[in-house]
Design a protein around this motif. Structure first.
Motif, PDB file in Angstrom:
ATOM      1  N   ALA A 108     -22.314  33.733  15.628  1.00 33.86           N
ATOM      2  CA  ALA A 108     -21.113  32.928  15.870  1.00 33.86           C
ATOM      3  C   ALA A 108     -21.222  31.621  15.092  1.00 33.86           C
ATOM      4  CB  ALA A 108     -20.954  32.647  17.362  1.00 33.86           C
ATOM      5  N   SER A 109     -20.122  31.214  14.464  1.00 33.68           N
ATOM      6  CA  SER A 109     -20.099  29.977  13.679  1.00 33.68           C
ATOM      7  C   SER A 109     -18.992  29.061  14.198  1.00 33.68           C
ATOM      8  CB  SER A 109     -19.856  30.282  12.197  1.00 33.68           C
ATOM      9  OG  SER A 109     -20.867  31.128  11.684  1.00 33.68           O
ATOM     10  N   TYR A 110     -19.269  27.742  14.195  1.00 36.06           N
ATOM     11  CA  TYR A 110     -18.330  26.740  14.705  1.00 36.06           C
ATOM     12  C   TYR A 110     -18.284  25.574  13.726  1.00 36.06           C
ATOM     13  CZ  TYR A 110     -19.366  29.380  18.952  1.00 36.06           C
ATOM     14  OH  TYR A 110     -19.554  30.384  19.866  1.00 36.06           O
ATOM     15  N   GLU A 111     -17.087  25.149  13.387  1.00 34.44           N
ATOM     16  CA  GLU A 111     -16.920  23.981  12.518  1.00 34.44           C
ATOM     17  C   GLU A 111     -16.669  22.760  13.395  1.00 34.44           C
ATOM     18  OE1 GLU A 111     -13.898  24.774   9.662  1.00 34.44           O
ATOM     19  OE2 GLU A 111     -14.897  26.583   8.870  1.00 34.44           O
ATOM     20  N   PHE A 112     -17.673  21.869  13.449  1.00 35.29           N
ATOM     21  CA  PHE A 112     -17.609  20.693  14.319  1.00 35.29           C
ATOM     22  C   PHE A 112     -17.376  19.424  13.505  1.00 35.29           C
ATOM     23  CE2 PHE A 112     -20.256  23.296  17.326  1.00 35.29           C
ATOM     24  CZ  PHE A 112     -19.342  23.285  18.377  1.00 35.29           C
ATOM     25  N   GLN A 113     -16.711  18.468  14.150  1.00 37.59           N
ATOM     26  CA  GLN A 113     -16.583  17.116  13.618  1.00 37.59           C
ATOM     27  C   GLN A 113     -17.186  16.163  14.660  1.00 37.59           C
ATOM     28  OE1 GLN A 113     -13.487  19.068  13.966  1.00 37.59           O
ATOM     29  NE2 GLN A 113     -14.254  20.022  12.078  1.00 37.59           N
ATOM     30  N   ASN A 114     -18.171  15.387  14.224  1.00 34.73           N
ATOM     31  CA  ASN A 114     -18.851  14.445  15.120  1.00 34.73           C
ATOM     32  C   ASN A 114     -18.678  13.039  14.557  1.00 34.73           C
ATOM     33  OD1 ASN A 114     -20.507  12.990  16.798  1.00 34.73           O
ATOM     34  ND2 ASN A 114     -22.426  13.965  16.138  1.00 34.73           N
ATOM     35  N   SER A 115     -17.706  12.312  15.074  1.00 34.85           N
ATOM     36  CA  SER A 115     -17.421  10.965  14.569  1.00 34.85           C
ATOM     37  C   SER A 115     -18.104   9.875  15.377  1.00 34.85           C
ATOM     38  CB  SER A 115     -15.901  10.726  14.580  1.00 34.85           C
ATOM     39  OG  SER A 115     -15.381  10.857  15.895  1.00 34.85           O
ATOM     40  N   SER A 116     -19.000  10.264  16.292  1.00 35.08           N
ATOM     41  CA  SER A 116     -19.658   9.269  17.151  1.00 35.08           C
ATOM     42  C   SER A 116     -20.768   8.515  16.422  1.00 35.08           C
ATOM     43  CB  SER A 116     -20.240   9.951  18.388  1.00 35.08           C
ATOM     44  OG  SER A 116     -21.297  10.827  18.027  1.00 35.08           O
ATOM     45  N   GLY A 117     -21.257   9.088  15.302  1.00 34.65           N
ATOM     46  CA  GLY A 117     -22.347   8.443  14.578  1.00 34.65           C
ATOM     47  C   GLY A 117     -23.707   8.649  15.221  1.00 34.65           C
TER      48      GLY A 117
ATOM     49  N   LEU B  37     -17.692  20.048  33.366  1.00 34.03           N
ATOM     50  CA  LEU B  37     -18.499  19.273  32.421  1.00 34.03           C
ATOM     51  C   LEU B  37     -17.652  18.219  31.713  1.00 34.03           C
ATOM     52  CD1 LEU B  37     -20.584  22.094  30.668  1.00 34.03           C
ATOM     53  CD2 LEU B  37     -21.428  20.438  32.341  1.00 34.03           C
ATOM     54  N   GLU B  38     -18.254  17.072  31.443  1.00 40.02           N
ATOM     55  CA  GLU B  38     -17.563  16.045  30.661  1.00 40.02           C
ATOM     56  C   GLU B  38     -17.561  16.439  29.186  1.00 40.02           C
ATOM     57  OE1 GLU B  38     -19.136  12.177  31.265  1.00 40.02           O
ATOM     58  OE2 GLU B  38     -18.709  12.137  33.422  1.00 40.02           O
ATOM     59  N   TYR B  39     -16.465  16.148  28.506  1.00 37.71           N
ATOM     60  CA  TYR B  39     -16.368  16.492  27.089  1.00 37.71           C
ATOM     61  C   TYR B  39     -17.301  15.616  26.258  1.00 37.71           C
ATOM     62  CZ  TYR B  39     -12.343  19.452  28.022  1.00 37.71           C
ATOM     63  OH  TYR B  39     -11.527  20.457  28.486  1.00 37.71           O
ATOM     64  N   ALA B  40     -17.877  16.239  25.236  1.00 39.74           N
ATOM     65  CA  ALA B  40     -18.765  15.499  24.333  1.00 39.74           C
ATOM     66  C   ALA B  40     -17.990  14.374  23.647  1.00 39.74           C
ATOM     67  CB  ALA B  40     -19.366  16.447  23.299  1.00 39.74           C
ATOM     68  N   ASP B  41     -18.613  13.218  23.531  1.00 34.23           N
ATOM     69  CA  ASP B  41     -17.951  12.030  22.986  1.00 34.23           C
ATOM     70  C   ASP B  41     -17.686  12.191  21.489  1.00 34.23           C
ATOM     71  OD1 ASP B  41     -16.958   9.436  22.740  1.00 34.23           O
ATOM     72  OD2 ASP B  41     -18.955   8.616  22.309  1.00 34.23           O
ATOM     73  N   SER B  42     -16.408  12.107  21.102  1.00 35.79           N
ATOM     74  CA  SER B  42     -15.988  12.086  19.689  1.00 35.79           C
ATOM     75  C   SER B  42     -16.391  13.338  18.927  1.00 35.79           C
ATOM     76  CB  SER B  42     -16.563  10.842  18.979  1.00 35.79           C
ATOM     77  OG  SER B  42     -16.145   9.663  19.628  1.00 35.79           O
ATOM     78  N   VAL B  43     -16.470  14.468  19.637  1.00 37.32           N
ATOM     79  CA  VAL B  43     -16.790  15.750  18.992  1.00 37.32           C
ATOM     80  C   VAL B  43     -15.603  16.690  19.165  1.00 37.32           C
ATOM     81  CG1 VAL B  43     -18.322  17.754  18.938  1.00 37.32           C
ATOM     82  CG2 VAL B  43     -19.252  15.476  19.408  1.00 37.32           C
ATOM     83  N   THR B  44     -15.173  17.300  18.063  1.00 36.57           N
ATOM     84  CA  THR B  44     -14.085  18.284  18.108  1.00 36.57           C
ATOM     85  C   THR B  44     -14.490  19.530  17.332  1.00 36.57           C
ATOM     86  OG1 THR B  44     -13.029  17.323  16.161  1.00 36.57           O
ATOM     87  CG2 THR B  44     -12.282  16.532  18.332  1.00 36.57           C
ATOM     88  N   CYS B  45     -13.749  20.593  17.568  1.00 36.38           N
ATOM     89  CA  CYS B  45     -13.992  21.859  16.856  1.00 36.38           C
ATOM     90  C   CYS B  45     -12.696  22.273  16.172  1.00 36.38           C
ATOM     91  CB  CYS B  45     -14.457  22.947  17.828  1.00 36.38           C
ATOM     92  SG  CYS B  45     -14.808  24.542  17.040  1.00 36.38           S
ATOM     93  N   SER B  46     -12.771  22.556  14.875  1.00 35.99           N
ATOM     94  CA  SER B  46     -11.568  22.905  14.111  1.00 35.99           C
ATOM     95  C   SER B  46     -11.444  24.400  13.837  1.00 35.99           C
ATOM     96  CB  SER B  46     -11.555  22.148  12.781  1.00 35.99           C
ATOM     97  OG  SER B  46     -12.732  22.453  12.035  1.00 35.99           O
ATOM     98  N   HIS B  47     -12.518  25.161  14.017  1.00 41.01           N
ATOM     99  CA  HIS B  47     -12.458  26.604  13.766  1.00 41.01           C
ATOM    100  C   HIS B  47     -13.733  27.240  14.298  1.00 41.01           C
ATOM    101  CE1 HIS B  47     -12.621  30.432  11.458  1.00 41.01           C
ATOM    102  NE2 HIS B  47     -11.301  30.378  11.594  1.00 41.01           N
ATOM    103  N   ARG B  48     -13.605  28.480  14.731  1.00 39.45           N
ATOM    104  CA  ARG B  48     -14.797  29.242  15.094  1.00 39.45           C
ATOM    105  C   ARG B  48     -14.621  30.680  14.634  1.00 39.45           C
ATOM    106  NH1 ARG B  48     -14.839  32.467  19.753  1.00 39.45           N
ATOM    107  NH2 ARG B  48     -12.908  32.451  20.957  1.00 39.45           N
ATOM    108  N   SER B  49     -15.733  31.358  14.435  1.00 39.81           N
ATOM    109  CA  SER B  49     -15.697  32.756  14.009  1.00 39.81           C
ATOM    110  C   SER B  49     -16.936  33.453  14.558  1.00 39.81           C
ATOM    111  CB  SER B  49     -15.666  32.861  12.479  1.00 39.81           C
ATOM    112  OG  SER B  49     -16.833  32.293  11.924  1.00 39.81           O
ATOM    113  N   ALA B  50     -16.911  34.774  14.536  1.00 39.74           N
ATOM    114  CA  ALA B  50     -18.068  35.547  15.004  1.00 39.74           C
ATOM    115  C   ALA B  50     -18.064  36.907  14.339  1.00 39.74           C
ATOM    116  CB  ALA B  50     -18.041  35.691  16.518  1.00 39.74           C
TER     117      ALA B  50
END
Length: 729
Positions: free
Chosen positions: A317-326, A289-302
């Protein structure tokens, strides 16, 4: 006369029939075949050898005997030319039901007597790991439920044909399908369920559930099939078609038959145990799969809660995402195909999601639409009964979840990120799992779990910190021993039920000796981390594996049967040493086992290393007597073997006999011939110290990850020898 009275008379008559007593006696003796002839459970656990195999053999043989008895009994009235008189006295349909219930009662009696007779035998053979619950479930499911299935099938064939010879042929063909063409289809082998192993140290509820589900699916199908045959029971001088038209006038009869057949088909289609993964093992759709554009994950928990009574899982499950694509982005997760996702929320608000139908490597794809926000916390609620990979459907049991054992891997533990990069080098993870208080939680890797909260209902929540997109977690009723060896601390975990066997094998001392010796002579294990290594005994799984900080030991390697294997050592402790040496030759260094004819395998170097350790511990005379002399005797017998000298005649034997002989010869090549060749190479290269340097170089060689196996040619090149120089004959 009432039906109950008819049943009592028919059952009384049946129990005074010589064929019935013969069938019951043969059924009682049929588990003997599982000890000597029919051994479908391949693992060397004590319950596989002395419970599963006898119970499965009892089901196969007993089912055939009871099926033959059913045909003989149903044809009895016709053979004596009393059918017209009996039909005049009792309605044919009513009498068919009475005869069936009497035969089923005989099957129930056979099961009960067999269970009682074999209980002390099995108990004495299995020894300290005997479990009464496993015993009862094995005989009831593997054997007990086979008998009514066989009776229903045989009775139905006779009622359709009204000919003993033809119904026996049809019944034999139906049994043959289960034992041959359907043997690798766990839902179709109605007579011989797919049971490859039973665990000694942990529970077996997963495989019992699977086998029982298959049995009841077939029970509905064959009950419907028998009901359909009843509609063709001859009466009023009509043939099968005319009788069918008369019998369906009561609408409840065909409706009941259709309901039974429909329920069976539905149960077959909706089975919850095995997924629908792509059988093509070269497919890599999820990893490409191609990586999502301008999306990163800084932490996850469950937060994960296994339901040990039902074998299911619930989690958040929880995920902290950063989406800078606008803009909105689609992120993908892998999730176990048996799980359902109840909700997905971003910062407390519901967001769109879907779980695709395509499955690969025991994973389905969950796609979530992230909103156009720079930072958010995504929460996924999921749960269900974990399914196993269809490619290993005949080896079910790895997804066991019970009060004795839990194994959750990657997408079965929590949704695994597929197409999102970490915000830094890797994704930090915080995992919490809630299990019964008597269980230990063991993350497979460097992480260490600790108990953080004790609840009132006898359960404890454990927490550990890790990193990555997946992970493997074990939990169970474990005993832990910390052993200082090879400059590290070995955390040795094994099942509490196995404690007596481990103490008899002096397991802790064997671990220390092996780790010290192999570390000194070959080097430390590459998967030891942070000065510690976890050695975890798993439920029987067909082998072990390792990662940074942990290594898995299959329980089948340490059963009482395996620890008395003379090919691996002269005593229990020596066999234990042999299995631990596989951490160096077998796990840390892999061997290509695709060529069954080759003597080169992990076993050769492992047996040789075991000999060297035993020689250092107990002296040269003992090691030569217990190892070298036995290798030489076995090798000499091997070279004199008729089929070794004339291999063309082996091909003339039946396939089963070929396999038996080939396996025996292969074992001699790997466990005796190869160690002798290595011993000869040791002499040719200048002695033990030179061989140790060669093996150390091979152990620490730079791996070619396209083919990471240690080959025979690499060994020969390192010794500067040719294959011909190591020939023994």
């Amino acid at each position: 006369m009432k039906s109950t009275g008819l049943f009592a008379r028919e059952f009384h008559r049946l129990l005074h029939s010589r064929p019935a007593w013969l069938a019951l006696l043969l059924t009682l003796l049929s588990p003997l075949a599982g000890l000597f002839l029919y051994k479908p459970a391949a693992a060397d656990t004590m319950l596989s050898l002395y419970l599963a195999n006898p119970a499965l053999a009892g089901g196969v043989a007993g089912g055939i005997f009871l099926g033959l008895l059913a045909v003989l009994e149903l044809d009895r009235v016709s053979r004596s030319r009393m059918d017209a008189l009996v039909d005049a006295a009792v309605l044919p349909l009513r009498m068919a039901l009475v005869r069936l219930t009497a035969l089923l009662a005989a099957g129930l009696l056979a099961t009960a007597v067999t269970m009682l007779a074999w209980l002390p035998v099995t108990w004495s053979l299995v020894g300290s790991v005997f479990d009464l619950t496993d015993y009862c479930l094995a005989y009831l499911i593997f054997m007990g439920l086979a008998l009514p299935l066989a009776i229903l099938a045989a009775a139905a064939f006779y009622q359709f044909t009204r000919r003993m010879d033809l119904s026996l042929v049809l019944f034999a063909a139906f049994c043959g399908l289960s034992l041959t063409l359907w043997a690798d289809e766990w839902q179709l082998c109605w007579l011989n369920p797919s049971v490859w192993a039973l665990s000694d140290d942990f529970s077996n509820f997963r495989i019992f559930r699977s086998a029982a589900y298959m049995r009841f699916t077939w029970l509905g199908a064959l009950a419907g099939f028998w009901g359909l045959s009843c509609l063709c029971v001859r009466q009023y001088g009509e043939g099968p078609f005319g009788s069918f038209i008369r019998n369906i006038r009561r609408v409840c009869r065909p409706i009941l038959v259709l309901a039974l057949l429909a329920s069976s088909v539905t149960a077959y289609a909706l089975q919850p145990f095995v997924d629908h993964s792509n059988p093509d093992l070269s497919a890599m759709t999820f990893s490409e799969l191609e990586y999502a554009d301008s999306v990163t994950c800084s932490h996850r928990s469950a937060q994960v809660t296994p339901r040990t009574d039902s074998g299911s899982v619930t989690g958040t499950a929880s995920y902290e995402f950063q989406n800078s694509s606008g803009k909105e982005q689609t992120v993908s997760f892998a999730i176990n195909p048996g799980y359902t996702v109840s909700s997905v929320q971003a910062d407390g608000e519901e967001v769109p999601f879907r779980v695709g139908d395509y499955q690969e490597y025991n994973e389905a794809m969950l796609e979530v639409t992230l909103p156009a926000k720079e930072e958010m916390e995504l929460e996924i609620r999921y749960g269900g009964f974990p399914r196993e990979d269809r490619t290993t459907s005949t080896m079910q049991g790895s997804a066991e979840i019970s009060r004795e054992y839990i194994c959750l891997t990657n997408a079965s533990l929590s949704p695994r990120l597929l197409n999102v990069l970490p915000a830094k080098d890797s994704i930090p993870v915080t995992m919490e799992i809630t299990v019964p208080a008597h269980m230990s939680v063991i993350p497979f890797g460097r992480a260490e779990a600790r108990a953080v909260e004790e609840h009132d209902d006898g359960i404890i929540t454990w927490r550990y910190e890790d990193e990555g997109t997946g992970g493997i977690l074990y939990a169970g009723d474990y005993v832990r021993q910390d052993i200082e060896a090879g400059g590290i601390t070995v955390q040795f975990y094994y099942g509490r039920k196995h404690q007596a066997i481990m103490e008899k094998a002096n397991a802790a001392e064997a671990v220390r000796k092996v780790v010290d010796y192999c570390t000194e002579h070959y080097g430390p294990l590459s998967f030891g981390a942070g000065g510690s290594l976890k050695l975890i005994q798993s439920r029987t799984a067909g082998g072990g594996y390792a990662t940074d900080g942990a290594s898995l030991l299959d329980e089948a390697d340490f059963t009482a049967a395996n620890l008395s294997d003379p090919d691996k050592g002269g005593a229990v402790g020596e066999v234990f040493i042999h299995e631990l040496v596989h951490q160096w030759w077998g796990l840390a260094n892999m061997f290509d086992g695709s060529d069954a004819e080759s003597p080169w395998s992990a076993e050769g170097l492992t047996v040789y290393t075991t000999y060297r350790i035993v020689k250092e511990l107990y002296g040269e005379d003992y090691a030569r007597e217990q190892y070298v002399n036995q290798w030489q005797q076995e090798a000499e017998d091997y070279y004199l073997n008729y089929y070794v000298r004339s291999p063309e005649y082996l091909q003339e034997l039946p396939q089963s006999k070929q396999l038996e002989i080939s396996n025996s010869l292969s074992r001699v090549r790997q466990y005796c011939e190869m160690p002798l060749k290595i011993l000869k190479a040791e002499t040719l290269v200048g002695g033990e110290e030179s061989m140790d340097q060669i093996l150390k170089g091979l152990f620490n060689r730079e791996l070619d990850w396209s083919y990471p196996y240690l080959t025979y040619q690499e060994f020969l090149d390192a010794c500067n020898l040719t294959e011909e120089e190591l020939n023994l004959a």
